[in-house]
Scaffold this motif. Sequence first.
Motif, PDB file in Angstrom:
ATOM      1  N   GLN A  77      31.681  55.690  46.530  1.00 27.99           N
ATOM      2  CA  GLN A  77      30.712  54.662  46.136  1.00 27.99           C
ATOM      3  C   GLN A  77      31.130  53.969  44.841  1.00 27.99           C
ATOM      4  OE1 GLN A  77      26.950  56.824  46.066  1.00 27.99           O
ATOM      5  NE2 GLN A  77      26.232  55.483  47.705  1.00 27.99           N
ATOM      6  N   PHE A  78      31.573  54.734  43.854  1.00 24.08           N
ATOM      7  CA  PHE A  78      32.001  54.154  42.582  1.00 24.08           C
ATOM      8  C   PHE A  78      33.166  53.190  42.799  1.00 24.08           C
ATOM      9  CE2 PHE A  78      30.417  58.199  40.345  1.00 24.08           C
ATOM     10  CZ  PHE A  78      29.150  57.653  40.160  1.00 24.08           C
ATOM     11  N   VAL A  79      34.125  53.604  43.617  1.00 24.80           N
ATOM     12  CA  VAL A  79      35.279  52.735  43.902  1.00 24.80           C
ATOM     13  C   VAL A  79      34.803  51.473  44.613  1.00 24.80           C
ATOM     14  CG1 VAL A  79      37.414  52.499  45.226  1.00 24.80           C
ATOM     15  CG2 VAL A  79      36.987  54.586  43.921  1.00 24.80           C
ATOM     16  N   ASP A  80      33.944  51.639  45.603  1.00 25.02           N
ATOM     17  CA  ASP A  80      33.452  50.487  46.360  1.00 25.02           C
ATOM     18  C   ASP A  80      32.716  49.498  45.465  1.00 25.02           C
ATOM     19  OD1 ASP A  80      34.550  51.681  48.572  1.00 25.02           O
ATOM     20  OD2 ASP A  80      32.633  52.115  49.568  1.00 25.02           O
ATOM     21  N   GLN A  81      32.088  49.990  44.403  1.00 25.87           N
ATOM     22  CA  GLN A  81      31.393  49.106  43.457  1.00 25.87           C
ATOM     23  C   GLN A  81      32.366  48.425  42.499  1.00 25.87           C
ATOM     24  OE1 GLN A  81      28.656  51.770  41.574  1.00 25.87           O
ATOM     25  NE2 GLN A  81      27.229  51.780  43.286  1.00 25.87           N
ATOM     26  N   GLN A  82      33.386  49.121  42.067  1.00 20.82           N
ATOM     27  CA  GLN A  82      34.287  48.601  41.048  1.00 20.82           C
ATOM     28  C   GLN A  82      35.411  47.730  41.589  1.00 20.82           C
ATOM     29  OE1 GLN A  82      33.862  48.788  37.734  1.00 20.82           O
ATOM     30  NE2 GLN A  82      31.915  49.722  38.261  1.00 20.82           N
ATOM     31  N   LEU A  83      35.950  48.082  42.714  1.00 19.88           N
ATOM     32  CA  LEU A  83      37.158  47.420  43.203  1.00 19.88           C
ATOM     33  C   LEU A  83      37.007  45.908  43.388  1.00 19.88           C
ATOM     34  CD1 LEU A  83      40.070  47.984  43.787  1.00 19.88           C
ATOM     35  CD2 LEU A  83      39.454  48.712  46.064  1.00 19.88           C
ATOM     36  N   PRO A  84      35.932  45.410  44.005  1.00 19.49           N
ATOM     37  CA  PRO A  84      35.808  43.950  44.125  1.00 19.49           C
ATOM     38  C   PRO A  84      35.758  43.252  42.763  1.00 19.49           C
ATOM     39  CG  PRO A  84      34.254  45.041  45.580  1.00 19.49           C
ATOM     40  CD  PRO A  84      34.842  46.100  44.709  1.00 19.49           C
ATOM     41  N   ARG A  85      35.173  43.899  41.781  1.00 19.78           N
ATOM     42  CA  ARG A  85      35.089  43.301  40.439  1.00 19.78           C
ATOM     43  C   ARG A  85      36.452  43.238  39.763  1.00 19.78           C
ATOM     44  NH1 ARG A  85      29.794  46.756  39.495  1.00 19.78           N
ATOM     45  NH2 ARG A  85      28.366  45.421  40.646  1.00 19.78           N
ATOM     46  N   VAL A  86      37.288  44.214  40.046  1.00 18.88           N
ATOM     47  CA  VAL A  86      38.646  44.191  39.494  1.00 18.88           C
ATOM     48  C   VAL A  86      39.422  43.023  40.102  1.00 18.88           C
ATOM     49  CG1 VAL A  86      40.827  45.446  39.292  1.00 18.88           C
ATOM     50  CG2 VAL A  86      38.667  46.657  38.981  1.00 18.88           C
ATOM     51  N   TYR A  87      39.287  42.846  41.404  1.00 19.37           N
ATOM     52  CA  TYR A  87      39.920  41.694  42.051  1.00 19.37           C
ATOM     53  C   TYR A  87      39.410  40.388  41.417  1.00 19.37           C
ATOM     54  CZ  TYR A  87      42.225  44.010  46.032  1.00 19.37           C
ATOM     55  OH  TYR A  87      43.056  44.758  46.836  1.00 19.37           O
ATOM     56  N   TYR A  88      38.097  40.317  41.203  1.00 25.73           N
ATOM     57  CA  TYR A  88      37.516  39.100  40.632  1.00 25.73           C
ATOM     58  C   TYR A  88      37.981  38.885  39.192  1.00 25.73           C
ATOM     59  CZ  TYR A  88      34.257  35.417  39.548  1.00 25.73           C
ATOM     60  OH  TYR A  88      33.727  34.209  39.177  1.00 25.73           O
ATOM     61  N   ASN A  89      38.061  39.949  38.414  1.00 21.73           N
ATOM     62  CA  ASN A  89      38.533  39.820  37.032  1.00 21.73           C
ATOM     63  C   ASN A  89      39.985  39.345  36.999  1.00 21.73           C
ATOM     64  OD1 ASN A  89      36.081  40.607  35.985  1.00 21.73           O
ATOM     65  ND2 ASN A  89      36.667  42.744  35.758  1.00 21.73           N
ATOM     66  N   GLU A 104      51.180  23.896  38.730  1.00 25.68           N
ATOM     67  CA  GLU A 104      50.846  24.097  40.140  1.00 25.68           C
ATOM     68  C   GLU A 104      50.965  25.570  40.510  1.00 25.68           C
ATOM     69  OE1 GLU A 104      52.421  22.785  44.559  1.00 25.68           O
ATOM     70  OE2 GLU A 104      52.941  21.523  42.845  1.00 25.68           O
ATOM     71  N   GLU A 105      51.981  26.225  39.978  1.00 31.73           N
ATOM     72  CA  GLU A 105      52.191  27.645  40.264  1.00 31.73           C
ATOM     73  C   GLU A 105      50.991  28.483  39.805  1.00 31.73           C
ATOM     74  OE1 GLU A 105      55.001  31.116  38.504  1.00 31.73           O
ATOM     75  OE2 GLU A 105      56.031  29.266  39.091  1.00 31.73           O
ATOM     76  N   ALA A 106      50.499  28.205  38.610  1.00 34.38           N
ATOM     77  CA  ALA A 106      49.342  28.943  38.084  1.00 34.38           C
ATOM     78  C   ALA A 106      48.096  28.649  38.915  1.00 34.38           C
ATOM     79  CB  ALA A 106      49.112  28.596  36.622  1.00 34.38           C
ATOM     80  N   ALA A 107      47.954  27.404  39.366  1.00 37.56           N
ATOM     81  CA  ALA A 107      46.807  27.043  40.206  1.00 37.56           C
ATOM     82  C   ALA A 107      46.856  27.793  41.533  1.00 37.56           C
ATOM     83  CB  ALA A 107      46.786  25.540  40.452  1.00 37.56           C
ATOM     84  N   MET A 108      48.030  27.831  42.134  1.00 39.43           N
ATOM     85  CA  MET A 108      48.177  28.522  43.425  1.00 39.43           C
ATOM     86  C   MET A 108      47.909  30.022  43.281  1.00 39.43           C
ATOM     87  SD  MET A 108      48.570  26.055  45.391  1.00 39.43           S
ATOM     88  CE  MET A 108      48.833  26.920  46.902  1.00 39.43           C
ATOM     89  N   ARG A 109      48.366  30.606  42.179  1.00 43.83           N
ATOM     90  CA  ARG A 109      48.138  32.031  41.939  1.00 43.83           C
ATOM     91  C   ARG A 109      46.640  32.294  41.786  1.00 43.83           C
ATOM     92  NH1 ARG A 109      51.963  32.970  38.621  1.00 43.83           N
ATOM     93  NH2 ARG A 109      50.895  32.129  36.801  1.00 43.83           N
ATOM     94  N   ALA A 110      45.943  31.445  41.023  1.00 43.61           N
ATOM     95  CA  ALA A 110      44.503  31.620  40.830  1.00 43.61           C
ATOM     96  C   ALA A 110      43.765  31.499  42.164  1.00 43.61           C
ATOM     97  CB  ALA A 110      43.978  30.608  39.824  1.00 43.61           C
ATOM     98  N   ILE A 111      44.131  30.524  42.965  1.00 47.36           N
ATOM     99  CA  ILE A 111      43.491  30.348  44.277  1.00 47.36           C
ATOM    100  C   ILE A 111      43.721  31.579  45.146  1.00 47.36           C
ATOM    101  CG2 ILE A 111      43.620  29.053  46.446  1.00 47.36           C
ATOM    102  CD1 ILE A 111      44.169  26.542  44.663  1.00 47.36           C
ATOM    103  N   GLU A 112      44.953  32.066  45.164  1.00 46.82           N
ATOM    104  CA  GLU A 112      45.276  33.266  45.953  1.00 46.82           C
ATOM    105  C   GLU A 112      44.433  34.465  45.501  1.00 46.82           C
ATOM    106  OE1 GLU A 112      49.013  36.388  46.531  1.00 46.82           O
ATOM    107  OE2 GLU A 112      49.403  34.391  45.695  1.00 46.82           O
ATOM    108  N   TYR A 113      44.335  34.647  44.204  1.00 46.63           N
ATOM    109  CA  TYR A 113      43.575  35.788  43.671  1.00 46.63           C
ATOM    110  C   TYR A 113      42.083  35.660  43.960  1.00 46.63           C
ATOM    111  CZ  TYR A 113      47.783  37.337  41.148  1.00 46.63           C
ATOM    112  OH  TYR A 113      49.037  37.772  40.806  1.00 46.63           O
ATOM    113  N   PHE A 114      41.543  34.434  43.909  1.00 50.87           N
ATOM    114  CA  PHE A 114      40.132  34.260  44.257  1.00 50.87           C
ATOM    115  C   PHE A 114      39.905  34.544  45.742  1.00 50.87           C
ATOM    116  CE2 PHE A 114      39.524  31.848  40.225  1.00 50.87           C
ATOM    117  CZ  PHE A 114      38.424  32.563  39.763  1.00 50.87           C
ATOM    118  N   GLN A 115      40.849  34.171  46.575  1.00 50.13           N
ATOM    119  CA  GLN A 115      40.730  34.483  48.004  1.00 50.13           C
ATOM    120  C   GLN A 115      40.766  35.996  48.231  1.00 50.13           C
ATOM    121  OE1 GLN A 115      43.970  32.108  49.512  1.00 50.13           O
ATOM    122  NE2 GLN A 115      42.642  30.346  49.920  1.00 50.13           N
TER     123      GLN A 115
END
Length: 135
Positions: A77-89, A104-115
């Motif tokens: 449960q703790f992992v399930d709560q924390q892991l999405p937030r780590v991805y978002y951070n 452009e490279e930084a923009a593409m990386r940010a988009i990929e990470y948000f996805q």
Amino acid sequence: MKSIVAIFSAVCLFVAAGLISPVQAQDQDARSEAIMAYNNARELAQNRQFVDAIEMYREARSLAASPDCEGCEDIVQFVDQQLPRVYYNRAGVAFEEFRSQRSEEAAMRAIEYFQEAQAAGEEFGDQEVARTARS
């Protein structure tokens, strides 16, 4: 004859106790490993080492979800709560890098990470992360 039965019964109890103790020790070792992996993941995330933190959280979840780790549901449960937030951070940091670099490279990386954050939110049932990452 009664003494032989008593001795045999005592030996059986000691053998049975010896067989039970390693199983309990194994359960405790599995839980300790899962807790250690979880704590390491938290520390990595706090130090903004997101890739390593994500990997370590997933390892902690795998250890905690294994049949050898009895009573480890809380760690899952703790992992399930924390892991999405780590991805978002991680995505948020990438976005800040884009804002400062304007490449452009930084923009593409940010988009990929948000996805990836959106996918993690959906995978682990964190609708807030999934919705925010999608926006």
